[in-house]
Motif scaffolding. Sequence first.
Motif, PDB file in Angstrom:
ATOM      1  N   ALA A   1       0.786  -1.285  -0.161  1.00 19.12           N
ATOM      2  CA  ALA A   1      -0.012   0.098   0.087  1.00 19.12           C
ATOM      3  C   ALA A   1       0.776   1.103  -0.053  1.00 19.12           C
ATOM      4  CB  ALA A   1      -0.973  -0.155   1.322  1.00 19.12           C
ATOM      5  N   THR A   2       2.006   1.205   0.604  1.00 20.76           N
ATOM      6  CA  THR A   2       2.639   2.707   0.800  1.00 20.76           C
ATOM      7  C   THR A   2       4.046   2.560  -0.263  1.00 20.76           C
ATOM      8  OG1 THR A   2       4.176   1.361   2.519  1.00 20.76           O
ATOM      9  CG2 THR A   2       2.346   2.844   3.341  1.00 20.76           C
ATOM     10  N   MET A   3       5.080   1.631   0.039  1.00 21.55           N
ATOM     11  CA  MET A   3       6.276   1.652  -0.816  1.00 21.55           C
ATOM     12  C   MET A   3       6.063   1.255  -2.267  1.00 21.55           C
ATOM     13  SD  MET A   3       9.319   0.709   1.820  1.00 21.55           S
ATOM     14  CE  MET A   3       8.467  -0.407   3.068  1.00 21.55           C
ATOM     15  N   CYS A   4       5.022   0.532  -2.340  1.00 17.84           N
ATOM     16  CA  CYS A   4       4.954  -0.291  -3.823  1.00 17.84           C
ATOM     17  C   CYS A   4       3.664   0.375  -4.353  1.00 17.84           C
ATOM     18  CB  CYS A   4       4.641  -1.668  -3.674  1.00 17.84           C
ATOM     19  SG  CYS A   4       6.172  -2.622  -2.996  1.00 17.84           S
ATOM     20  N   ARG A   5       3.171   1.298  -3.728  1.00 20.34           N
ATOM     21  CA  ARG A   5       1.972   2.187  -4.584  1.00 20.34           C
ATOM     22  C   ARG A   5       1.049   1.326  -4.881  1.00 20.34           C
ATOM     23  NH1 ARG A   5       6.682   4.531  -2.699  1.00 20.34           N
ATOM     24  NH2 ARG A   5       6.342   6.685  -3.059  1.00 20.34           N
ATOM     25  N   GLY A   6       0.657   0.151  -4.307  1.00 20.94           N
ATOM     26  CA  GLY A   6      -0.585  -0.657  -4.738  1.00 20.94           C
ATOM     27  C   GLY A   6      -0.014  -1.873  -5.488  1.00 20.94           C
ATOM     28  N   ASP A   7       1.194  -1.879  -5.970  1.00 15.67           N
ATOM     29  CA  ASP A   7       1.681  -2.965  -6.987  1.00 15.67           C
ATOM     30  C   ASP A   7       2.523  -3.904  -6.226  1.00 15.67           C
ATOM     31  OD1 ASP A   7       2.760  -4.393  -9.149  1.00 15.67           O
ATOM     32  OD2 ASP A   7       3.844  -2.754  -9.933  1.00 15.67           O
TER      33      ASP A   7
END
Length: 804
Positions: free
Chosen positions: A369-375
Amino acid sequence: MDLDRLAAVHLFPVRHHSPRSSATLRAYLDEVRPKAIFVEGPSDATELLEALVDPKTVPPVAILGYRTDGTPASSLWPFAAYSPEYVAVKWAFEHGARVELIDVPVGMTLAPFEGATVGHDDAEDPGGHEGEGEREGEREGDAERGEDADEGGDGDGAASAEGAQESIYEACARARGFRSFEEFWEASFEAPRYEPRAFREALLAYADLVRGDGDRLVHRARDAYMARQILERMGPDVAPNEVAAVLGAAHAAAFAARDVDPALEARLPAPVPCAVTLIPFSFPRLSEQLGYGAGNRAPQYYQRAHDAGGDFRRATLEVLIDFTEHLRLRGFMASLADTIEAFRLAVALAELRGKAEPGLDEVREATIATMCRGDATHVDGFLWPAVIGRNVGRVGSRIGKNSLQEEFWREVRERRLPATDAPESFRLSLTNQVEVGTSVLLHRLRIAKIPYAAYAGTRRAGVAARRRGQAAQEVPADELLGQLSETWEAQWTPATDVALVEKIVLGDTLEQVATRLLEEDLAACHTTGEAADVLLNGVLASSARAVAAALRACDEFAAGDSDLPSLARACRAFAGLASFGSSRSLSSLGDGVIAPMLEKTFARAVLRVHGGCTGSDEAVAAAKEALRTLHDVALSQPIVDRGAWLDAARGLVDSEAVNPTASGLACGLLYLAQAIDDAEVARVVGLRLGGAAAPEAAASFLAGFLEVNALVLVKSRPVVEALDTFLRGIAPERFKDTLPVLRRAFAGLGATERRYLLENVLAARRLGDKARAAQAVLLEKDREKLKEMSEDLSQAMDDLDELL
């Protein structure tokens, strides 16, 4: 059996490889201060406990039990630093308490039990290596969830995807509102900071709930065995309150409930001959995600929690910091602020779900959710290594390694080969004698079936393998003799040491083991080609004894071998040895007899060419490859009778009795070798494709002819003219029967070959002259003439399209 006395013992239930179990266990032992501690584990391995907690032994390590009666079977009992059993043993040695293992011995674990094996709770495959004899324990219907949760990596318990009844483990998770058993376990038992007695009571209650689920016959028999062991080893002089028993939760719950049937112990099988030792283990092998189902999804993550005194918040923060660094090193945007935000989100998710502290699920979801921006793509690549880890244990000097282990680890150190449980690729230069020695070592391990290094090929050999549709490691050994380099991929796993221990019965050195196995392979050979394969492996392993025996076997087999592919295979092996020597260092292991062997075997093969090429297309498939081999040997080795081969090949071309595909192949080989000229090949092709020949046989000849080198053949105008004449002469009613063979024949033509073929067809039909005449027609406005030329050209193109 005095079950009341047994129930009065300090029974402490644990889950294998559980940080919370180990932390509360240590606190409990500090409180009750037992004089004797009995730990679940193979009773005949008690002698290894001093070495297990030796300061020079660094977990993860494992007790290895293996059969010594010639049957390949073994089993492992792994220990991490946070395994409760390891903590109990270490506490005992630190405080002068007596400590012993009390589970069924290894020999009984590996013995047949009503069609299966007795097994144990951690009897999983150590390295994913098939065929090395590791035996899984009988865990079907096992109610050991409170003990080791070994029913699956995602905690789905025993329920199948086909609608089987929900297991008790799934029911527990669902009743508490969790998505999986692992999430339920972390929230209920790992994260909360229990007082030791409260943890003990909670886990006993849970285990008592689930232990009746399924058929636990084998484990109830083990209950009876361990109960008797505890009572006998206590003796009358030791009070129950002076004894602690560290057991899997289901076993402890059975003892606390006095639910033990002594008669079941008689159901256990008689032990088989076996031995035990201590070997290194690794975090990846403890991870469920990599195939080891011992209830430990993330060894490195749990190790961090253990080192932090059971603080999962700190473990979560450390993992997120590592993950941030992984992202930054690979060029992704990640900052300390992202790390803090991910940590806050993980803690918030845990609170929302009613968890005392975040667990692995919260770590993963927060990073996405944070560092990977949902990916989630990068989580699998970067996060899992951070939570699984690559730690490899070390065994102290108290446990002597056998000679194979000593040799292996010495060579790994001196040659700087990979020693971690992660694959690493490297290239060996075979012009360097040190690296030639490394190649010999790796080939000996390959032949001995010791899982460590996989041959990844060479540039030339890899291309050759792809041409034949083979994997790189299947490249024939003779093609490796002349290589200047080899590429390998190596990875140490616990299965490596397992195999090194088991193979000691075959020899004291890797050379002896490889030689023994090569001799066994040689004893199973029935043809010259099979013996030649053993010969080449003997060369790659630098085994003089195996090479000498294989040479004798090749000579004996060749005298009566009538199989053309087998003889050709042997010729290829001898040709490679004649060119590059019979050892990797080009020293003599039998070079003096190679040339005579090649001459005799080649002559025998040539005599069998005609007979080997009769039959259907399927029957001569291997013979066609043999023709290629003999042709290559004839052209590359001056010591063989090239003239005899050329005569045999011409005999195939002229013969109507052999398979026409083989005849076409032989014709193509002769043409490429310039043994026949353009005029002769045009005559042969014209004859074989003439009107007197059956179209199907003619098309098969053409298919074999084009297999050799289509580019050279389609560039020959006489050949193309003969082909064009043949195609135009096929009767319409026969064309449909011939078309499938023609399609196969032309299927291998690439763009370049098709262009040359088209140019020669246009030239053969003089369509180029007509095209030039068409220019004059245009000037004269002769529309009728242009139409006639266009129809001719269109017909030619249609004919080619139909074929190509």
